[in-house]
Design a protein around this motif. Structure first.
Motif, PDB file in Angstrom:
ATOM      1  N   THR A 104      48.551  27.954  43.636  1.00 20.75           N
ATOM      2  CA  THR A 104      48.528  28.999  43.442  1.00 20.75           C
ATOM      3  C   THR A 104      46.977  29.306  43.780  1.00 20.75           C
ATOM      4  O   THR A 104      46.406  28.338  43.565  1.00 20.75           O
ATOM      5  N   THR A 105      47.380  30.582  44.130  1.00 20.23           N
ATOM      6  CA  THR A 105      45.435  31.275  44.317  1.00 20.23           C
ATOM      7  C   THR A 105      45.671  32.798  44.613  1.00 20.23           C
ATOM      8  O   THR A 105      46.565  32.743  44.636  1.00 20.23           O
ATOM      9  N   SER A 106      44.663  33.519  44.411  1.00 23.32           N
ATOM     10  CA  SER A 106      44.620  34.528  43.532  1.00 23.32           C
ATOM     11  C   SER A 106      43.907  35.042  45.224  1.00 23.32           C
ATOM     12  O   SER A 106      42.797  35.161  45.755  1.00 23.32           O
ATOM     13  N   GLY A 107      44.942  36.748  45.866  1.00 16.11           N
ATOM     14  CA  GLY A 107      44.025  37.055  46.749  1.00 16.11           C
ATOM     15  C   GLY A 107      43.561  38.997  46.012  1.00 16.11           C
ATOM     16  O   GLY A 107      43.337  39.618  47.347  1.00 16.11           O
ATOM     17  N   ALA A 108      43.338  39.139  45.310  1.00 15.07           N
ATOM     18  CA  ALA A 108      43.039  39.936  44.720  1.00 15.07           C
ATOM     19  C   ALA A 108      41.553  40.324  44.598  1.00 15.07           C
ATOM     20  O   ALA A 108      40.889  39.542  44.723  1.00 15.07           O
ATOM     21  N   TRP A 109      41.194  41.535  45.088  1.00 18.79           N
ATOM     22  CA  TRP A 109      40.041  42.044  46.128  1.00 18.79           C
ATOM     23  C   TRP A 109      39.359  43.358  45.743  1.00 18.79           C
ATOM     24  O   TRP A 109      40.527  44.011  45.182  1.00 18.79           O
ATOM     25  N   PRO A 110      38.345  43.319  45.120  1.00 15.18           N
ATOM     26  CA  PRO A 110      36.748  42.899  44.682  1.00 15.18           C
ATOM     27  C   PRO A 110      36.777  42.242  43.986  1.00 15.18           C
ATOM     28  O   PRO A 110      35.977  41.735  43.261  1.00 15.18           O
ATOM     29  N   VAL A 111      37.440  42.637  42.512  1.00 17.43           N
ATOM     30  CA  VAL A 111      37.346  42.203  41.548  1.00 17.43           C
ATOM     31  C   VAL A 111      39.201  41.060  40.975  1.00 17.43           C
ATOM     32  O   VAL A 111      40.518  41.684  41.068  1.00 17.43           O
ATOM     33  N   ARG A 112      39.067  39.850  40.414  1.00 20.10           N
ATOM     34  CA  ARG A 112      40.140  38.987  40.397  1.00 20.10           C
ATOM     35  C   ARG A 112      41.012  39.260  38.958  1.00 20.10           C
ATOM     36  O   ARG A 112      39.970  39.674  38.361  1.00 20.10           O
TER      37      ARG A 112
END
Length: 233
Positions: free
Chosen positions: A225-233
């Motif tokens: 799994t990886t996070s695609g949150a941007w610009p802050v996770r």
């Protein structure tokens, strides 16, 4: 189309970079930082740099990358809590001046800064917006280009000099110049209002993360799994 008449968001940019103790955004600490401003031709107009005592040992692997040892940080570095407050203040000032903040792989640097702010009881950087992330934009406009997407590789692709990679100041300025080079190469991006470009990057980063996660799962890592949150996770 020339940069001056079209890429208004790229005319003057705040540039930001951190060098840290590691890669885990939740645990790593800031070692060096740079907040600056570049003009339309990429010239450095303002620069401010920090050497920070992170309060923890700097792993040898990290020191070999950015060149700062635990001993030097303790001897010459600023107290971390004060340095973090000053970095946030410098970026807040840039935002108040309506300067987009450029950071290569912004979700790393801005998340580290947010975690450091929380660690020392500081208010986080407001927003942050608008942010320009040349990594996210480059992947969106040139999706199928082969090769690495490190700052060094991307700078070379766009003809931007980076003589001292992994120095926070050199990396920050190069990232800003790469953003300007992308604007010159892709005038359709130059014409987008910066707030809209920020919003597009939110979507692009999420899509890029989803694609990468699917690729990793299809290639032997079904639980990846990886996070695609941007610009802050």
């Amino acid at each position: 189309m020339d940069l001056a008449s079209n890429a208004h968001w790229a005319n003057t940019l705040a540039v930001f970079d951190l060098e840290t103790t590691g890669i885990d955004v939740d645990t790593c600490r800031i070692v060096t930082a740079h907040v600056g401003v570049i003009g339309m031709s990429g010239e450095v107009l303002e620069r401010r740099e920090w050497l920070v005592d992170p309060g923890v040992e700097i792993p040898t692997a990290a020191s070999l990358i950015h060149g700062v040892s635990t001993e030097r940080a303790r001897l010459e570095g600023q107290v971390a809590a004060a340095a973090v407050a000053e970095i946030i203040e410098a970026l807040t000032d840039a935002a108040k001046r309506s300067l987009p903040i450029v950071a290569y792989n912004a979700a790393y640097d801005l998340t580290v800064l947010a975690r450091e702010a929380e660690r020392y009881g500081h208010a986080s950087l407001p927003g942050p917006a608008p942010v320009i992330d040349p990594l996210v934009i480059d992947k969106a406009v040139d999706r199928y280009r082969r090769g690495k997407r490190t700052l060094t590789a991307t700078a070379a692709h766009y003809g931007v000099a980076l003589p001292n990679a992994h120095d926070a100041g050199a990396d920050a300025v190069a990232a800003g110049r790469v953003a300007q080079a992308i604007a010159r190469a892709h005038p359709e991006l130059a014409a987008i209002a910066v707030a809209e470009l920020h919003a597009r990057q939110v979507d692009w980063c999420r899509e890029q993360a989803e694609s990468y996660q699917a690729w990793r799962r299809a290639n032997g890592e079904p639980e990846f799994t990886t996070s695609g949150a941007w610009p802050v996770r």
